[in-house]
Design an enzyme around this catalytic site. Sequence first.
Site: not given
Length: 527
Positions: A191, A264, A396
């Site tokens: 996907k 990740e 982040e």
Amino acid sequence: MIPNRLQERPLPEDFARKLLLHSTNAKSGSLDKGELREVTSPFLSEPLGFVGVGSADDVIKAFELSRRAQQQWQERSIASRARVFKRFHDLVKAHRDLLADIVQLETGKDRTAAYDEVLDVMNNARYYANNAEKFLATKDQAGAFPVITSTTLQRVPKGIVGQISPWNYPLALGVSDAIAALIAGNGVVAKPDWQTPFSNLISLHLLLNAGLPHDLFQIVTGSGEVVGQAIAERCDYLMFTGSTKTGKLLGKIVGERLVGYSAELGGKNPMVIAPDADIARHIDTITTACFSNSGQLCVSIERIYVHKDIYDEFLTAFTAATEKLTLGSGLNWDYNVGSLINQDQLDRVTAFVDDAVVKGATVITGGIARPDVGPFHFEPTILADLGEGTDLETQEVFGPVVYVKRVASLDEAVELANSTNYGLNASVFGAAETAERLAFQIESGSVTINDGYAATWASISTPLGGVKESGMARRHGPEGITKYTEVKNIAQQRIMPMRGPKQMPRKYYGQLMTTALDLGKKLKFLP
């Protein structure tokens, strides 16, 4: 309307339609129902194209097709599978400009960052095609006892690997991991992100032209809530790249099924500038480490800790180098910093900067959107003097924003570098001996010395990934392909049973085994 600077290489009119024919959604019929989603581009005022809105049924169909093809694919020799990807490497090279165009159109990134993706795919295809036989070969291992016991290690494909990839590197992260999974003998159901499906689809087109069996690699476009979850609920192994929040949710799904998982995830990547760093020599590299791909890079540097003895010199040089960066758009090499992906990302970056300023931060340079360049452009931004509780100190940003902090010692710099829940990438600039000492102290899956991230990322023979909440398992290196296999231990007993001859009195068994182990230790022929 297509801007003039894009017209030097216009897209064919049927570009999206041709790519769409390779999606599972097209095969399963959902397109006939009119279920389409518009794909936009930061460069264009008109839609780039359309893709089907995938459903759970589409995912089920994709797994059926892939499993059927995978049964024959895994029976082919490793060398035969590898040859497909050697041809794929050559096709990617031949069509490198088209691939870079598609990446730029989908993401709005600069040409250099787009070309990095092309090189990454070529690098992975070459590396695993050349090394797969060595990494996956059936190998004889030391048995329990010489002569009478032999052991063989066999690597068996997991089956169907599910892959969920992000928008920031749609070609590299949408294809490179799949290369290893496929060469290992698996099928793949993938996907891509809603915003960047065509990089994945054109890659599938090239893979089919290289000889990959039809149906083996399935792409289902759709939402994470529907398609992503359905993939996680059915795959035999899941590869995910994206946010830590989503990674934890997917981890729960595959964990309950006892299915392997490679992820990740997010990062808040630190850089340490030692007092013996050569600033003049490395300042352009430092700037690239922070602002490449407009900061929309999982390993991009977002916080810099500079020793007080070199702080003023560094900040002056860093500011000057940052202000030399050029913003732009279009299919050309004329600028350093491209667009953010969309309005949501622009709003996110703006909110981080505004929050920092309200809480006392100083804007050294940048800090504003640039609608004169493009709808989602934001200037490369340096902040200093962060106040208490500033969001971007620990969260982040994923944009062209970095903060700089003066530290009294390198011990303080290391402590601050390790002070978050993330541990994806870190960077150290300094003399070799100083930098190496610091690198061993920083808690991160990768630490790059006198470079931002390129050296570790491009060193493909070494496994790469995050620690703490930045991920689990690894891509690249032998682990990047063996993770897609199950290990089978085949042991054969010869001459006599493990517990000795039938005629041996049982009371002597323990004594005999102990003597044999002592002898093996002395002669060093036992494992």
